[in-house]
Design a protein around this motif. Structure first.
Motif, PDB file in Angstrom:
ATOM      1  N   LEU A 218     -11.692  12.477  10.603  1.00  0.00           N
ATOM      2  CA  LEU A 218     -11.111  12.873   9.322  1.00  0.00           C
ATOM      3  C   LEU A 218      -9.603  12.647   9.315  1.00  0.00           C
ATOM      4  O   LEU A 218      -9.028  12.258   8.291  1.00  0.00           O
ATOM      5  CB  LEU A 218     -11.425  14.344   9.030  1.00  0.00           C
ATOM      6  CG  LEU A 218     -12.864  14.663   8.613  1.00  0.00           C
ATOM      7  CD1 LEU A 218     -13.069  16.170   8.534  1.00  0.00           C
ATOM      8  CD2 LEU A 218     -13.205  14.005   7.272  1.00  0.00           C
ATOM      9  N   LEU A 219      -8.962  12.888  10.451  1.00  0.00           N
ATOM     10  CA  LEU A 219      -7.526  12.635  10.548  1.00  0.00           C
ATOM     11  C   LEU A 219      -7.212  11.178  10.229  1.00  0.00           C
ATOM     12  O   LEU A 219      -6.338  10.885   9.397  1.00  0.00           O
ATOM     13  CB  LEU A 219      -7.036  12.982  11.960  1.00  0.00           C
ATOM     14  CG  LEU A 219      -5.662  12.429  12.366  1.00  0.00           C
ATOM     15  CD1 LEU A 219      -4.567  12.981  11.462  1.00  0.00           C
ATOM     16  CD2 LEU A 219      -5.378  12.742  13.832  1.00  0.00           C
TER      17      LEU A 219
ATOM     18  N   ASP B 184       4.301   9.939   6.664  1.00  0.00           N
ATOM     19  CA  ASP B 184       4.094   9.732   5.236  1.00  0.00           C
ATOM     20  C   ASP B 184       3.412  10.966   4.642  1.00  0.00           C
ATOM     21  O   ASP B 184       3.021  11.894   5.358  1.00  0.00           O
ATOM     22  CB  ASP B 184       3.292   8.455   4.978  1.00  0.00           C
ATOM     23  CG  ASP B 184       1.877   8.520   5.548  1.00  0.00           C
ATOM     24  OD1 ASP B 184       1.539   9.521   6.221  1.00  0.00           O
ATOM     25  OD2 ASP B 184       1.106   7.574   5.323  1.00  0.00           O
ATOM     26  N   LEU B 185       3.269  10.966   3.328  1.00  0.00           N
ATOM     27  CA  LEU B 185       2.732  12.142   2.643  1.00  0.00           C
ATOM     28  C   LEU B 185       1.307  12.486   3.084  1.00  0.00           C
ATOM     29  O   LEU B 185       1.010  13.664   3.333  1.00  0.00           O
ATOM     30  CB  LEU B 185       2.794  11.942   1.129  1.00  0.00           C
ATOM     31  CG  LEU B 185       2.345  13.138   0.281  1.00  0.00           C
ATOM     32  CD1 LEU B 185       3.177  14.373   0.603  1.00  0.00           C
ATOM     33  CD2 LEU B 185       2.440  12.793  -1.208  1.00  0.00           C
ATOM     34  N   PRO B 186       0.389  11.505   3.206  1.00  0.00           N
ATOM     35  CA  PRO B 186      -0.962  11.864   3.667  1.00  0.00           C
ATOM     36  C   PRO B 186      -0.967  12.506   5.055  1.00  0.00           C
ATOM     37  O   PRO B 186      -1.756  13.423   5.312  1.00  0.00           O
ATOM     38  CB  PRO B 186      -1.701  10.521   3.665  1.00  0.00           C
ATOM     39  CG  PRO B 186      -0.995   9.711   2.630  1.00  0.00           C
ATOM     40  CD  PRO B 186       0.454  10.092   2.772  1.00  0.00           C
ATOM     41  N   SER B 187      -0.096  12.040   5.947  1.00  0.00           N
ATOM     42  CA  SER B 187      -0.030  12.629   7.287  1.00  0.00           C
ATOM     43  C   SER B 187       0.479  14.062   7.224  1.00  0.00           C
ATOM     44  O   SER B 187      -0.033  14.952   7.917  1.00  0.00           O
ATOM     45  CB  SER B 187       0.877  11.790   8.190  1.00  0.00           C
ATOM     46  OG  SER B 187       0.362  10.482   8.348  1.00  0.00           O
TER      47      SER B 187
ATOM     48  N   ALA C 102      -2.196   5.655   7.640  1.00  0.00           N
ATOM     49  CA  ALA C 102      -1.062   5.067   8.354  1.00  0.00           C
ATOM     50  C   ALA C 102      -1.225   5.180   9.870  1.00  0.00           C
ATOM     51  O   ALA C 102      -0.547   4.470  10.620  1.00  0.00           O
ATOM     52  CB  ALA C 102       0.235   5.749   7.923  1.00  0.00           C
ATOM     53  N   LEU C 103      -2.130   6.041  10.314  1.00  0.00           N
ATOM     54  CA  LEU C 103      -2.322   6.236  11.752  1.00  0.00           C
ATOM     55  C   LEU C 103      -3.336   5.257  12.349  1.00  0.00           C
ATOM     56  O   LEU C 103      -3.566   5.271  13.559  1.00  0.00           O
ATOM     57  CB  LEU C 103      -2.769   7.672  12.031  1.00  0.00           C
ATOM     58  CG  LEU C 103      -1.800   8.768  11.567  1.00  0.00           C
ATOM     59  CD1 LEU C 103      -2.296  10.136  12.008  1.00  0.00           C
ATOM     60  CD2 LEU C 103      -0.398   8.511  12.098  1.00  0.00           C
TER      61      LEU C 103
ATOM     62  N   ALA D 210       3.305  24.166   1.158  1.00  0.00           N
ATOM     63  CA  ALA D 210       3.106  24.102   2.606  1.00  0.00           C
ATOM     64  C   ALA D 210       3.709  22.823   3.182  1.00  0.00           C
ATOM     65  O   ALA D 210       4.263  22.825   4.288  1.00  0.00           O
ATOM     66  CB  ALA D 210       1.616  24.179   2.934  1.00  0.00           C
ATOM     67  N   ILE D 211       3.614  21.729   2.438  1.00  0.00           N
ATOM     68  CA  ILE D 211       4.230  20.474   2.881  1.00  0.00           C
ATOM     69  C   ILE D 211       5.748  20.634   2.945  1.00  0.00           C
ATOM     70  O   ILE D 211       6.400  20.158   3.885  1.00  0.00           O
ATOM     71  CB  ILE D 211       3.832  19.317   1.942  1.00  0.00           C
ATOM     72  CG1 ILE D 211       2.348  18.981   2.134  1.00  0.00           C
ATOM     73  CG2 ILE D 211       4.697  18.084   2.204  1.00  0.00           C
ATOM     74  CD1 ILE D 211       1.822  17.942   1.169  1.00  0.00           C
ATOM     75  N   GLY D 212       6.303  21.317   1.970  1.00  0.00           N
ATOM     76  CA  GLY D 212       7.744  21.578   1.992  1.00  0.00           C
ATOM     77  C   GLY D 212       8.152  22.385   3.210  1.00  0.00           C
ATOM     78  O   GLY D 212       9.170  22.097   3.857  1.00  0.00           O
ATOM     79  N   ARG D 213       7.340  23.367   3.565  1.00  0.00           N
ATOM     80  CA  ARG D 213       7.655  24.203   4.732  1.00  0.00           C
ATOM     81  C   ARG D 213       7.569  23.409   6.027  1.00  0.00           C
ATOM     82  O   ARG D 213       8.418  23.556   6.910  1.00  0.00           O
ATOM     83  CB  ARG D 213       6.711  25.413   4.787  1.00  0.00           C
ATOM     84  CG  ARG D 213       6.970  26.454   3.708  1.00  0.00           C
ATOM     85  CD  ARG D 213       6.231  27.751   3.993  1.00  0.00           C
ATOM     86  NE  ARG D 213       4.784  27.597   3.969  1.00  0.00           N
ATOM     87  CZ  ARG D 213       4.035  27.719   2.885  1.00  0.00           C
ATOM     88  NH1 ARG D 213       4.611  27.978   1.706  1.00  0.00           N
ATOM     89  NH2 ARG D 213       2.721  27.593   2.944  1.00  0.00           N
TER      90      ARG D 213
END
Length: 201
Positions: A120-121, A70-73, A127-128, A54-57
């Motif tokens: 939670l976000l 970044d990856l967590p976002s 990074a946010l 899903a991250i790839g999509r």
């Protein structure tokens, strides 16, 4: 389940589901499915299994914009618990509008459930945190003044939530005082902030 299903048939399907089985809208969103139903442990396994794809999509969908996340976002974007408020906050903090978001900057949290998703976000995408602090300084901008006020009061809102709902990560229940605090932000007049900042200047 994929594809269109008439409402009567969908309701029959829900009735056939066991008491321990859940309907999971977030996982359905991730998979591009109409609905996903299953036992919690099976749903957790499926989410973990499908998140990388899903991250790839989403990276492909966002194109160059994905490089700013970044990856967590990205992981939150595809697998996080979301609502209109958290999606609005994500858009404000990153400058990237989530594909699934159809709302506006007026989608402030109005109860514990909405603020829980926002919290939670920030927790799952550390990074946010810096953009959130920067947002707090933008109360002179009418279009984001209400959100800036929320960001400025973030610590107080979190403290109140911890007091009323110590187990808020597990579930969101009613939190009357937190709700009252959040309602105040929705009723603020952005013009007041602009006027005050001009006087201060």
């Amino acid at each position: 389940m994929y594809g269109h299903m008439p409402l009567p048939e969908f309701l029959v399907l829900l009735k056939l589901a066991g008491d321990a089985e859940l309907l999971h809208p977030g996982l359905a969103r991730m998979l591009g499915a109409t609905a996903v139903i299953g036992r919690p442990e099976a749903l957790d396994r499926l989410r973990a299994q499908e998140t990388p794809a899903a991250i790839g999509r989403i990276r492909f969908h966002l194109g160059r914009c994905a490089r700013r996340l970044d990856l967590p976002s990205l992981r939150w974007l595809v697998a996080g618990e979301q609502g209109p408020s958290s999606l609005a906050l994500f858009a404000l903090l990153t400058g990237i509008r989530p594909p699934q978001y159809r709302g506006t900057a007026l989608d402030l949290p109005h109860d514990a459930k909405g603020f829980r998703c926002c919290r939670l976000l920030i927790e799952q995408a550390p990074a946010l945190r810096r953009p959130l602090r920067l947002l707090a300084a933008r109360m002179h901008e009418p279009e984001v003044a209400r959100w800036a006020a929320v960001a400025e009061a973030w610590s107080d809102l979190c403290a109140q939530m911890d007091h009323e709902l110590p187990d808020w990560r597990a579930e969101a229940r009613e939190a009357p005082v937190l709700r009252s605090m959040l309602v105040c932000f929705r009723e603020l007049d952005p013009a007041c902030f602009v006027h005050s900042s001009r006087i201060a200047a």
